[in-house]
Write a protein that holds these residues in place. Structure first.
Motif, PDB file in Angstrom:
ATOM      1  N   ALA A  23       0.838  -1.203   0.000  1.00  0.00           N
ATOM      2  CA  ALA A  23       0.000   0.000   0.000  1.00  0.00           C
ATOM      3  C   ALA A  23       0.874   1.254   0.000  1.00  0.00           C
ATOM      4  O   ALA A  23       0.555   2.242  -0.680  1.00  0.00           O
ATOM      5  CB  ALA A  23      -0.928   0.000   1.212  1.00  0.00           C
ATOM      6  N   LEU A  24       1.973   1.218   0.734  1.00  0.00           N
ATOM      7  CA  LEU A  24       2.897   2.358   0.757  1.00  0.00           C
ATOM      8  C   LEU A  24       3.532   2.565  -0.615  1.00  0.00           C
ATOM      9  O   LEU A  24       3.654   3.694  -1.092  1.00  0.00           O
ATOM     10  CB  LEU A  24       3.969   2.154   1.821  1.00  0.00           C
ATOM     11  N   GLU A  39      -5.633  17.538  -7.092  1.00  0.00           N
ATOM     12  CA  GLU A  39      -6.550  16.822  -7.991  1.00  0.00           C
ATOM     13  C   GLU A  39      -6.116  15.376  -8.189  1.00  0.00           C
ATOM     14  O   GLU A  39      -6.951  14.468  -8.227  1.00  0.00           O
ATOM     15  CB  GLU A  39      -6.633  17.530  -9.336  1.00  0.00           C
ATOM     16  N   ARG A  40      -4.816  15.164  -8.310  1.00  0.00           N
ATOM     17  CA  ARG A  40      -4.304  13.794  -8.472  1.00  0.00           C
ATOM     18  C   ARG A  40      -4.643  12.946  -7.253  1.00  0.00           C
ATOM     19  O   ARG A  40      -5.116  11.811  -7.380  1.00  0.00           O
ATOM     20  CB  ARG A  40      -2.797  13.827  -8.709  1.00  0.00           C
ATOM     21  N   LEU A  41      -4.402  13.493  -6.060  1.00  0.00           N
ATOM     22  CA  LEU A  41      -4.730  12.758  -4.837  1.00  0.00           C
ATOM     23  C   LEU A  41      -6.236  12.489  -4.760  1.00  0.00           C
ATOM     24  O   LEU A  41      -6.654  11.365  -4.468  1.00  0.00           O
ATOM     25  CB  LEU A  41      -4.251  13.522  -3.606  1.00  0.00           C
ATOM     26  N   GLY A  42      -7.034  13.523  -5.016  1.00  0.00           N
ATOM     27  CA  GLY A  42      -8.484  13.353  -4.982  1.00  0.00           C
ATOM     28  C   GLY A  42      -8.958  12.300  -5.971  1.00  0.00           C
ATOM     29  O   GLY A  42      -9.867  11.530  -5.676  1.00  0.00           O
ATOM     30  N   GLY A  43      -8.316  12.249  -7.133  1.00  0.00           N
ATOM     31  CA  GLY A  43      -8.656  11.252  -8.136  1.00  0.00           C
ATOM     32  C   GLY A  43      -8.351   9.832  -7.708  1.00  0.00           C
ATOM     33  O   GLY A  43      -8.888   8.870  -8.258  1.00  0.00           O
ATOM     34  N   GLU A  81      -3.766  12.311   4.079  1.00  0.00           N
ATOM     35  CA  GLU A  81      -3.226  11.170   4.823  1.00  0.00           C
ATOM     36  C   GLU A  81      -2.696  10.137   3.850  1.00  0.00           C
ATOM     37  O   GLU A  81      -3.251   9.946   2.764  1.00  0.00           O
ATOM     38  CB  GLU A  81      -4.309  10.532   5.697  1.00  0.00           C
ATOM     39  N   ASP A  82      -1.633   9.452   4.269  1.00  0.00           N
ATOM     40  CA  ASP A  82      -1.138   8.335   3.466  1.00  0.00           C
ATOM     41  C   ASP A  82      -2.053   7.131   3.725  1.00  0.00           C
ATOM     42  O   ASP A  82      -2.999   7.226   4.527  1.00  0.00           O
ATOM     43  CB  ASP A  82       0.356   8.083   3.724  1.00  0.00           C
ATOM     44  N   PRO A  83      -1.841   6.000   3.083  1.00  0.00           N
ATOM     45  CA  PRO A  83      -2.794   4.887   3.221  1.00  0.00           C
ATOM     46  C   PRO A  83      -2.856   4.257   4.608  1.00  0.00           C
ATOM     47  O   PRO A  83      -3.768   3.487   4.875  1.00  0.00           O
ATOM     48  CB  PRO A  83      -2.325   3.873   2.174  1.00  0.00           C
ATOM     49  N   ARG A 122      -0.347  11.815   8.659  1.00  0.00           N
ATOM     50  CA  ARG A 122      -0.633  13.139   8.114  1.00  0.00           C
ATOM     51  C   ARG A 122       0.537  13.620   7.265  1.00  0.00           C
ATOM     52  O   ARG A 122       1.702  13.490   7.651  1.00  0.00           O
ATOM     53  CB  ARG A 122      -0.861  14.106   9.268  1.00  0.00           C
ATOM     54  N   LEU A 123       0.223  14.181   6.102  1.00  0.00           N
ATOM     55  CA  LEU A 123       1.218  14.777   5.216  1.00  0.00           C
ATOM     56  C   LEU A 123       0.758  16.184   4.866  1.00  0.00           C
ATOM     57  O   LEU A 123      -0.429  16.420   4.639  1.00  0.00           O
ATOM     58  CB  LEU A 123       1.351  13.972   3.921  1.00  0.00           C
TER      59      LEU A 123
END
Length: 123
Positions: free
Chosen positions: A19-20, A82-86, A106-108, A112-113
């Motif tokens: 996942a990472l 947008e990429r993250l939201g996608g 957040e990462d998977p 927090r990032l």
């Protein structure tokens, strides 16, 4: 005495490496770094993008970092959001840092990032 920041380490739960890799390598486009064999045996993975180096270490009693976080400087912050939201990642914009456009995600595994870009570059 201090000449720079070498890396930031975040914790991750056992078995989360794939996942990472999908998130940091696939979604964020970071390059996975080879770990030395003695450290690779401990699990986890390392990534680099630009000057940023992140080590994701396996922690048996893992709890995600909800407040502590790395600040990742980006170009094209709207495109990054947008990429993250996608990819189904929630993005929370924050305008409280003068001179920057920034958001949190957040990462998977729930760490927090912060993603930020100087406001002049962000337009």
């Amino acid at each position: 005495m201090i000449t720079g920041l070498d890396h930031v380490q975040l914790a991750a739960p056992p078995g989360s490496e794939e996942a990472l890799r999908a998130y940091y390598g696939g979604v964020l486009g970071m390059t996975e770094l080879a770990k030395p064999p003695v450290l690779a045996a401990r699990g986890g993975c390392w990534f680099a993008g630009g000057d940023a180096v992140l080590h994701l270490g396996i922690e048996q009693d893992f709890r995600p970092a909800r407040k502590a976080h790395p600040g990742l400087r980006v170009t094209g912050i709207r495109d990054v959001a947008e990429r993250l939201g996608g990819h189904g990642v929630a993005v929370v914009w924050d305008d409280d840092l003068p001179g920057y456009r920034r958001f949190y995600a957040e990462d998977p595994v729930g760490n927090r990032l912060e993603f930020l870009e100087p406001a002049a570059a962000a337009g």
